[in-house]
Design a protein around this motif. Structure first.
Motif, PDB file in Angstrom:
ATOM      1  N   GLN A 317       0.850  -1.187   0.000  1.00  0.00           N
ATOM      2  CA  GLN A 317       0.000   0.000   0.000  1.00  0.00           C
ATOM      3  C   GLN A 317       0.882   1.231   0.000  1.00  0.00           C
ATOM      4  O   GLN A 317       2.061   1.188   0.389  1.00  0.00           O
ATOM      5  CB  GLN A 317      -0.919   0.011   1.226  1.00  0.00           C
ATOM      6  CG  GLN A 317      -1.854  -1.172   1.327  1.00  0.00           C
ATOM      7  CD  GLN A 317      -2.843  -1.013   2.469  1.00  0.00           C
ATOM      8  OE1 GLN A 317      -3.418   0.047   2.662  1.00  0.00           O
ATOM      9  NE2 GLN A 317      -3.040  -2.073   3.227  1.00  0.00           N
ATOM     10  N   ASP A 318       0.311   2.344  -0.435  1.00  0.00           N
ATOM     11  CA  ASP A 318       1.034   3.613  -0.368  1.00  0.00           C
ATOM     12  C   ASP A 318       1.164   4.044   1.079  1.00  0.00           C
ATOM     13  O   ASP A 318       0.193   3.994   1.841  1.00  0.00           O
ATOM     14  CB  ASP A 318       0.298   4.693  -1.168  1.00  0.00           C
ATOM     15  CG  ASP A 318       0.322   4.416  -2.664  1.00  0.00           C
ATOM     16  OD1 ASP A 318       1.196   3.648  -3.098  1.00  0.00           O
ATOM     17  OD2 ASP A 318      -0.540   4.960  -3.379  1.00  0.00           O
ATOM     18  N   ASN A 319       2.366   4.453   1.461  1.00  0.00           N
ATOM     19  CA  ASN A 319       2.593   4.933   2.820  1.00  0.00           C
ATOM     20  C   ASN A 319       2.046   6.339   2.982  1.00  0.00           C
ATOM     21  O   ASN A 319       1.911   7.103   2.013  1.00  0.00           O
ATOM     22  CB  ASN A 319       4.093   4.926   3.150  1.00  0.00           C
ATOM     23  CG  ASN A 319       4.685   3.532   3.086  1.00  0.00           C
ATOM     24  OD1 ASN A 319       4.011   2.556   3.376  1.00  0.00           O
ATOM     25  ND2 ASN A 319       5.953   3.444   2.703  1.00  0.00           N
ATOM     26  N   GLU A 320       1.743   6.685   4.228  1.00  0.00           N
ATOM     27  CA  GLU A 320       1.317   8.051   4.504  1.00  0.00           C
ATOM     28  C   GLU A 320       2.506   8.994   4.293  1.00  0.00           C
ATOM     29  O   GLU A 320       3.647   8.675   4.631  1.00  0.00           O
ATOM     30  CB  GLU A 320       0.801   8.173   5.940  1.00  0.00           C
ATOM     31  CG  GLU A 320      -0.491   7.406   6.178  1.00  0.00           C
ATOM     32  CD  GLU A 320      -1.022   7.637   7.575  1.00  0.00           C
ATOM     33  OE1 GLU A 320      -0.473   8.495   8.280  1.00  0.00           O
ATOM     34  OE2 GLU A 320      -1.985   6.951   7.953  1.00  0.00           O
ATOM     35  N   GLY A 321       2.221  10.147   3.753  1.00  0.00           N
ATOM     36  CA  GLY A 321       3.288  11.107   3.523  1.00  0.00           C
ATOM     37  C   GLY A 321       4.220  10.694   2.397  1.00  0.00           C
ATOM     38  O   GLY A 321       5.432  10.894   2.462  1.00  0.00           O
ATOM     39  N   THR A 322       3.659  10.070   1.347  1.00  0.00           N
ATOM     40  CA  THR A 322       4.474   9.619   0.226  1.00  0.00           C
ATOM     41  C   THR A 322       5.072  10.816  -0.523  1.00  0.00           C
ATOM     42  O   THR A 322       4.505  11.910  -0.547  1.00  0.00           O
ATOM     43  CB  THR A 322       3.642   8.775  -0.758  1.00  0.00           C
ATOM     44  OG1 THR A 322       2.479   9.522  -1.138  1.00  0.00           O
ATOM     45  CG2 THR A 322       3.217   7.472  -0.121  1.00  0.00           C
ATOM     46  N   VAL A 323       6.213  10.576  -1.139  1.00  0.00           N
ATOM     47  CA  VAL A 323       6.910  11.618  -1.894  1.00  0.00           C
ATOM     48  C   VAL A 323       6.226  11.787  -3.245  1.00  0.00           C
ATOM     49  O   VAL A 323       6.021  10.814  -3.966  1.00  0.00           O
ATOM     50  CB  VAL A 323       8.395  11.227  -2.093  1.00  0.00           C
ATOM     51  CG1 VAL A 323       9.104  12.277  -2.945  1.00  0.00           C
ATOM     52  CG2 VAL A 323       9.074  11.067  -0.747  1.00  0.00           C
ATOM     53  N   THR A 324       5.870  13.006  -3.580  1.00  0.00           N
ATOM     54  CA  THR A 324       5.181  13.246  -4.851  1.00  0.00           C
ATOM     55  C   THR A 324       5.951  14.190  -5.773  1.00  0.00           C
ATOM     56  O   THR A 324       5.535  14.417  -6.900  1.00  0.00           O
ATOM     57  CB  THR A 324       3.783  13.850  -4.601  1.00  0.00           C
ATOM     58  OG1 THR A 324       3.930  15.060  -3.842  1.00  0.00           O
ATOM     59  CG2 THR A 324       2.916  12.877  -3.816  1.00  0.00           C
ATOM     60  N   ASP A 397      13.360   6.028  -1.602  1.00  0.00           N
ATOM     61  CA  ASP A 397      12.881   4.649  -1.418  1.00  0.00           C
ATOM     62  C   ASP A 397      11.548   4.494  -2.141  1.00  0.00           C
ATOM     63  O   ASP A 397      10.631   5.304  -1.950  1.00  0.00           O
ATOM     64  CB  ASP A 397      12.708   4.367   0.074  1.00  0.00           C
ATOM     65  CG  ASP A 397      12.546   2.869   0.370  1.00  0.00           C
ATOM     66  OD1 ASP A 397      11.854   2.193  -0.410  1.00  0.00           O
ATOM     67  OD2 ASP A 397      13.099   2.400   1.370  1.00  0.00           O
ATOM     68  N   ILE A 398      11.439   3.463  -2.998  1.00  0.00           N
ATOM     69  CA  ILE A 398      10.208   3.306  -3.790  1.00  0.00           C
ATOM     70  C   ILE A 398       8.996   3.046  -2.902  1.00  0.00           C
ATOM     71  O   ILE A 398       7.856   3.242  -3.324  1.00  0.00           O
ATOM     72  CB  ILE A 398      10.349   2.205  -4.849  1.00  0.00           C
ATOM     73  CG1 ILE A 398      10.582   0.831  -4.207  1.00  0.00           C
ATOM     74  CG2 ILE A 398      11.445   2.534  -5.841  1.00  0.00           C
ATOM     75  CD1 ILE A 398      10.531  -0.315  -5.209  1.00  0.00           C
ATOM     76  N   ARG A 399       9.219   2.603  -1.645  1.00  0.00           N
ATOM     77  CA  ARG A 399       8.091   2.415  -0.730  1.00  0.00           C
ATOM     78  C   ARG A 399       7.509   3.749  -0.281  1.00  0.00           C
ATOM     79  O   ARG A 399       6.400   3.807   0.253  1.00  0.00           O
ATOM     80  CB  ARG A 399       8.541   1.590   0.476  1.00  0.00           C
ATOM     81  CG  ARG A 399       8.758   0.124   0.172  1.00  0.00           C
ATOM     82  CD  ARG A 399       9.400  -0.625   1.295  1.00  0.00           C
ATOM     83  NE  ARG A 399      10.788  -0.215   1.500  1.00  0.00           N
ATOM     84  CZ  ARG A 399      11.705  -0.938   2.147  1.00  0.00           C
ATOM     85  NH1 ARG A 399      11.370  -2.102   2.669  1.00  0.00           N
ATOM     86  NH2 ARG A 399      12.943  -0.493   2.283  1.00  0.00           N
ATOM     87  N   ASP A 400       8.268   4.838  -0.488  1.00  0.00           N
ATOM     88  CA  ASP A 400       7.788   6.176  -0.147  1.00  0.00           C
ATOM     89  C   ASP A 400       7.182   6.898  -1.341  1.00  0.00           C
ATOM     90  O   ASP A 400       6.831   8.076  -1.251  1.00  0.00           O
ATOM     91  CB  ASP A 400       8.944   7.011   0.424  1.00  0.00           C
ATOM     92  CG  ASP A 400       9.476   6.457   1.738  1.00  0.00           C
ATOM     93  OD1 ASP A 400       8.669   5.876   2.484  1.00  0.00           O
ATOM     94  OD2 ASP A 400      10.680   6.596   2.011  1.00  0.00           O
ATOM     95  N   LEU A 401       7.055   6.189  -2.449  1.00  0.00           N
ATOM     96  CA  LEU A 401       6.443   6.764  -3.644  1.00  0.00           C
ATOM     97  C   LEU A 401       5.048   6.177  -3.846  1.00  0.00           C
ATOM     98  O   LEU A 401       4.832   4.995  -3.574  1.00  0.00           O
ATOM     99  CB  LEU A 401       7.284   6.449  -4.878  1.00  0.00           C
ATOM    100  CG  LEU A 401       8.634   7.149  -5.014  1.00  0.00           C
ATOM    101  CD1 LEU A 401       9.423   6.527  -6.165  1.00  0.00           C
ATOM    102  CD2 LEU A 401       8.456   8.639  -5.251  1.00  0.00           C
ATOM    103  N   PRO A 402       4.094   6.966  -4.327  1.00  0.00           N
ATOM    104  CA  PRO A 402       2.804   6.385  -4.705  1.00  0.00           C
ATOM    105  C   PRO A 402       3.031   5.336  -5.798  1.00  0.00           C
ATOM    106  O   PRO A 402       3.844   5.538  -6.701  1.00  0.00           O
ATOM    107  CB  PRO A 402       2.015   7.587  -5.240  1.00  0.00           C
ATOM    108  CG  PRO A 402       2.705   8.790  -4.683  1.00  0.00           C
ATOM    109  CD  PRO A 402       4.137   8.421  -4.545  1.00  0.00           C
ATOM    110  N   GLN A 403       2.324   4.226  -5.710  1.00  0.00           N
ATOM    111  CA  GLN A 403       2.520   3.154  -6.689  1.00  0.00           C
ATOM    112  C   GLN A 403       2.262   3.649  -8.107  1.00  0.00           C
ATOM    113  O   GLN A 403       2.965   3.263  -9.047  1.00  0.00           O
ATOM    114  CB  GLN A 403       1.588   1.987  -6.361  1.00  0.00           C
ATOM    115  CG  GLN A 403       1.913   1.294  -5.045  1.00  0.00           C
ATOM    116  CD  GLN A 403       0.926   0.188  -4.727  1.00  0.00           C
ATOM    117  OE1 GLN A 403       0.817  -0.796  -5.444  1.00  0.00           O
ATOM    118  NE2 GLN A 403       0.186   0.360  -3.633  1.00  0.00           N
ATOM    119  N   GLU A 404       1.254   4.490  -8.262  1.00  0.00           N
ATOM    120  CA  GLU A 404       0.935   5.008  -9.589  1.00  0.00           C
ATOM    121  C   GLU A 404       2.087   5.827 -10.149  1.00  0.00           C
ATOM    122  O   GLU A 404       2.438   5.707 -11.334  1.00  0.00           O
ATOM    123  CB  GLU A 404      -0.340   5.854  -9.521  1.00  0.00           C
ATOM    124  CG  GLU A 404      -0.805   6.362 -10.874  1.00  0.00           C
ATOM    125  CD  GLU A 404      -2.084   7.167 -10.785  1.00  0.00           C
ATOM    126  OE1 GLU A 404      -2.484   7.738 -11.808  1.00  0.00           O
ATOM    127  OE2 GLU A 404      -2.669   7.231  -9.679  1.00  0.00           O
TER     128      GLU A 404
END
Length: 577
Positions: A317-324, A397-404
């Protein structure tokens, strides 16, 4: 059932309206025996024809009004249940689309299909029955008992024997039926699985003369489904005859006791007629409840299976506070001590993987079957989550990025070419919906697909059958590559995507891909040395670990694993030191 029942919230007004309409129509029907008693005891006994016409008119009016209310209720019930089923199917599909590959493997594609079709249909059907029958049956049951007691309390004692006996039998049958309905749904999954495998693998089955074996495999699953279905239906078959027996014996008891009470002057004929009608209403209400109970256990099993999917949280899942604010295009992707274990696996698929792929470079990954090549690409796209270490995109870290956002940087071509029914243009534009015709043709030219597309009637508007069954393996691979090319991503991920191409086409395709390196990184998983030998960097995997990184010349000089791969393909023997 909490998750399932929540889908009825948008239809609260309709449900309330159905309950009100059911109440009104039930009250009208319960009022009819009273009018019948009045006609007999007053109109017929006293010979009052005017009274008979008056009360008869009321009976006709009540009957017509009850019919209109029932039609309106049936319309609302059907509309509500069908909307309820539509919403469940939509939510199941939307929720499943968020799952990682691990959840798909856990439940299975065939089971997902059964749950979103057959199981939804079961719940939808029982919803209609609840709204139409189970809302009416309790009212008729309770109302009938109250009015029957008001007519003759002594005669009503017959129900003290009939109702508990009937209710107890329904409970016992339902208790045994629920587990069997659960088994029935699982066996539906099994039938669906075998059918899908047999149809999709029909060429392999015929090529190896396994048609008879597949027939036998299907027959076993079909027979198992039939046997379980027979067990359920035999069990439910006892219910209706038992209810008829109770119903008929109750009628006999009412007539016998009622006749004695009329003979003793303790009851009027009209009251006995009304009492018999109320008894029939009570018993018919119980029959309606029993018919509902026939379907409820299966719907319960289906609802449980649907809830299992709806309550399953996607592991990725997308983490809270993802890097955009990641720059586009990204310039590099880096593995830092990455290890990954598949679910319930004792051994890691890949271990301690560290490397970097940059824009302007071609990074090739080669190794024996099962060495973890495809796993690395699936970790890059977050189809799976790294168990240890981290993967970064331009240091993030790709876990901090929205999957889309992460996947918008990727042009992924899977190991098995997947195409959809529609036109060639539709399939290429799957990579980028706003691609112009010129963009499509350019992608086809780069993928070496232009020639065979031009030969087809309609060109890019030529139709593709489901799964691309009217195309060869090489044609499907080239269209899959064109789909990734039209996307213009930062990273091209080719998962053994040239395996169905001849050497000439392979060479032309690799040459045309050189132009893409100006704005992207090429990451190629391959088995052929000819496909990877000109790469800027070759990563050699052996049993999930990196056995070497370098150019073709460097690895050929000092990497034993790579030397063995080259020897196996070029027919040379490597001297072992």
């Amino acid at each position: 059932m909490k998750s399932i029942l929540s889908f009825l919230k948008p239809y609260r007004l309709s449900v309330v309206s159905i309950v009100i309409l059911t109440f009104l129509s039930s009250m009208l029907q319960l009022y009819l025996p009273t009018l019948t008693a009045d006609i007999v005891d007053v109109g017929i006994v006293q010979g009052d024809i005017a009274y008979i016409w008056k009360v008869g008119g009321w009976m006709v009016a009540c009957s017509l009004l009850a019919i209109l209310l029932t039609i309106w209720k049936s319309y609302l019930s059907s509309k509500t249940a069908l909307g309820f089923g539509r919403d469940m199917r939509r939510q199941l599909f939307v929720h499943v689309e968020q799952f990682s590959l691990e959840e798909f493997q856990k439940i299975g594609t065939s089971s997902f299909i059964t749950r979103s079709t057959n199981d939804v249909k079961q719940v939808q059907d029982v919803t209609i029955m609840i709204l139409q029958m189970m809302t009416r049956a309790p009212l008729m049951l309770v109302g009938g008992i109250i009015l029957a007691v008001s007519r003759d309390a002594v005669l009503s004692l017959i129900f003290l024997a009939a109702l508990p006996l009937l209710g107890g039998f329904i409970y016992l049958v339902s208790r045994k039926a629920i587990p069997l309905f659960g088994q029935l749904q699982k066996k539906t999954d099994r039938l669906n699985l075998i059918m899908r495998e047999s149809l999709s693998g029909i060429r392999v089955i015929r090529a190896f003369n396994r048609v008879d074996d597949e027939k036998e495999r299907f027959q076993e699953a079909n027979t198992s489904y039939k046997d379980t279905g027979l067990r359920v239906n035999r069990l439910m078959a006892y219910l209706f005859p038992f209810m008829l027996i109770i119903m008929n014996f109750t009628n006999i008891g009412i007539v016998w006791l009622g006749a004695n009470r009329i003979d003793a002057g303790e009851m009027e004929v009209g009251n006995l007629i009304a009492f018999i009608q109320y008894a029939m209403m009570i018993l018919m209400a119980l029959i309606m409840l029993s018919m509902s109970f026939i379907m409820v256990p299966r719907a319960q099993a289906s609802a449980k299976r649907m809830n299992e999917v709806l309550n399953m949280e996607p592991k990725i899942q997308d983490n809270e506070g993802t890097v955009t604010d990641l720059r586009a295009p990204a310039q590099s992707i880096r593995f830092e001590d990455v290890s990954f274990y598949y679910s319930n696996a004792e051994k890691s698929a890949v271990q301690d993987i560290t490397f970097e792929a940059k824009t302007g470079e071609t990074t090739a990954i080669i190794g024996s079957t099962g060495s973890g090549k495809t796993t690395l690409l699936q970790l890059m796209t977050r189809f799976y989550e790294a168990t240890e270490g981290r993967i970064t995109l331009d240091g993030v870290d790709i876990r901090d990025l929205p999957q889309e956002k992460l996947r918008s940087q990727m042009g992924y071509v899977s190991q098995k070419a997947v195409l959809f029914s529609g036109t060639i243009a539709d399939n290429v534009r799957f990579g980028r919906q706003d691609a112009s015709d010129e963009d499509v043709w350019q992608a086809l030219r780069t993928a070496q697909a232009e020639e065979f597309v031009l030969q087809k009637d309609g060109g890019i508007d030529a139709e593709i059958d489901q799964g691309g069954s009217n195309l060869s393996g090489g044609q499907k691979q080239r269209l899959s590559i064109a789909r990734a090319l039209v996307r213009k991503p930062s990273f091209y991920l080719f998962d053994d995507s040239f395996s169905a191409l001849d050497y000439k086409t392979d060479a032309k395709l690799r040459a045309s891909l050189e132009a893409e390196k100006a704005h992207a990184a090429l990451i190629i998983v391959a088995q052929r040395i000819s496909t990877v030998k000109h790469s800027d960097k070759i990563i050699v995997l052996d049993e999930g670990k990196i056995a070497g990184i370098g150019t073709h010349e460097q690895l050929l000089k000092d990497n034993l694993v790579y030397q063995e791969i080259v020897a196996s393909q070029e027919g040379q023997e490597v001297e072992r030191g």
